[in-house]
Motif scaffolding. Structure first.
Motif, PDB file in Angstrom:
ATOM      1  N   UNK A 138      34.252  33.594  43.172  1.00  0.00           N
ATOM      2  CA  UNK A 138      35.220  34.503  42.839  1.00  0.00           C
ATOM      3  C   UNK A 138      35.099  34.895  41.526  1.00  0.00           C
ATOM      4  N   UNK A 139      35.062  36.266  41.965  1.00  0.00           N
ATOM      5  CA  UNK A 139      35.003  36.450  39.848  1.00  0.00           C
ATOM      6  C   UNK A 139      35.819  36.600  39.301  1.00  0.00           C
ATOM      7  N   UNK A 140      35.703  35.952  38.002  1.00  0.00           N
ATOM      8  CA  UNK A 140      36.770  35.536  36.561  1.00  0.00           C
ATOM      9  C   UNK A 140      36.844  36.868  35.955  1.00  0.00           C
ATOM     10  N   UNK A 141      35.978  38.358  36.377  1.00  0.00           N
ATOM     11  CA  UNK A 141      36.918  39.416  35.346  1.00  0.00           C
ATOM     12  C   UNK A 141      37.660  39.289  36.016  1.00  0.00           C
ATOM     13  N   UNK A 142      38.521  39.714  36.752  1.00  0.00           N
ATOM     14  CA  UNK A 142      39.994  39.962  36.996  1.00  0.00           C
ATOM     15  C   UNK A 142      40.980  39.129  36.853  1.00  0.00           C
ATOM     16  N   UNK A 143      40.670  37.932  36.926  1.00  0.00           N
ATOM     17  CA  UNK A 143      41.682  36.538  37.111  1.00  0.00           C
ATOM     18  C   UNK A 143      41.985  36.661  35.297  1.00  0.00           C
ATOM     19  N   UNK A 144      41.236  36.468  34.435  1.00  0.00           N
ATOM     20  CA  UNK A 144      41.245  37.008  33.207  1.00  0.00           C
ATOM     21  C   UNK A 144      41.978  38.017  32.719  1.00  0.00           C
ATOM     22  N   UNK A 145      41.531  38.908  33.179  1.00  0.00           N
ATOM     23  CA  UNK A 145      42.201  40.339  33.155  1.00  0.00           C
ATOM     24  C   UNK A 145      43.709  39.994  33.347  1.00  0.00           C
ATOM     25  N   UNK A 146      44.000  39.564  34.659  1.00  0.00           N
ATOM     26  CA  UNK A 146      45.501  39.280  34.520  1.00  0.00           C
ATOM     27  C   UNK A 146      46.230  39.082  34.245  1.00  0.00           C
TER      28      UNK A 146
END
Length: 166
Positions: A138-146
């Motif tokens: 699961x890519x962490x960039x979009x999660x952290x961006x959200x």
């Protein structure tokens, strides 16, 4: 009299918009929690009955829990439901207590703003390096961006609380 809850108390167009946003946030948080519950149920059932746990359940639960927390942040901020201890302020006169409440909301807005900024920076770093969870990828960039976006929304809500008169 208690303050109106986030998304309650009809009225003008802005109140309806805020109410709809609050309802949407509560729905998203509920769906995330439901998903987390189903993942955990299937994982436990698979482990106990078939000796085959759900692959990646731990990672998925971690990501879902983080999202639930940050989706709920604007709701808790608008409802003024952050944890607070009023051992000393409970005995102060009303106007002084209100002053402390406004000061606390201002500090909350600043802290949330800094947190949102740092989360946006981390999201950029995660995306640049392609960071992802180990098992499911699961890519962490979009999660952290959200997470950063919901923290920024909570910071704006805290700022509104500073200037709200009720």
């Amino acid at each position: 009299m208690t303050a109106p809850r986030f998304g309650e108390n009809g009225g003008g167009g802005m109140r309806r918009l805020v109410g709809a946003a609050g309802l949407l946030l509560r729905l998203v948080a509920s769906l995330l929690l439901l998903t987390m519950m189903v993942v955990t149920f299937v994982d436990v059932l698979g482990r106990e009955l078939f000796s085959a746990p759900l692959a990646g359940a731990y990672e998925l639960t971690e990501v879902l829990l983080a999202l639930v927390i940050f989706v709920g942040l604007p709701i808790a901020t608008a409802r003024r439901e952050h944890v607070s201890v009023d051992l000393l302020t409970a005995r102060l006169p009303g106007p002084v207590r209100r002053g402390f409440a406004v000061g606390a909301a201002a500090v909350t807005a600043v802290v949330l703003s800094v947190l949102a900024w740092r989360l946006f920076v981390s999201a950029g770093d995660f995306m640049a390096y392609g960071d992802a969870t180990v098992y499911l990828g699961i890519p962490l960039g979009p999660v952290a961006g959200t997470m950063a976006a919901f923290t920024a929304i909570a910071a704006v809500v805290a700022l509104v609380v500073v200037f709200r008169r009720d």
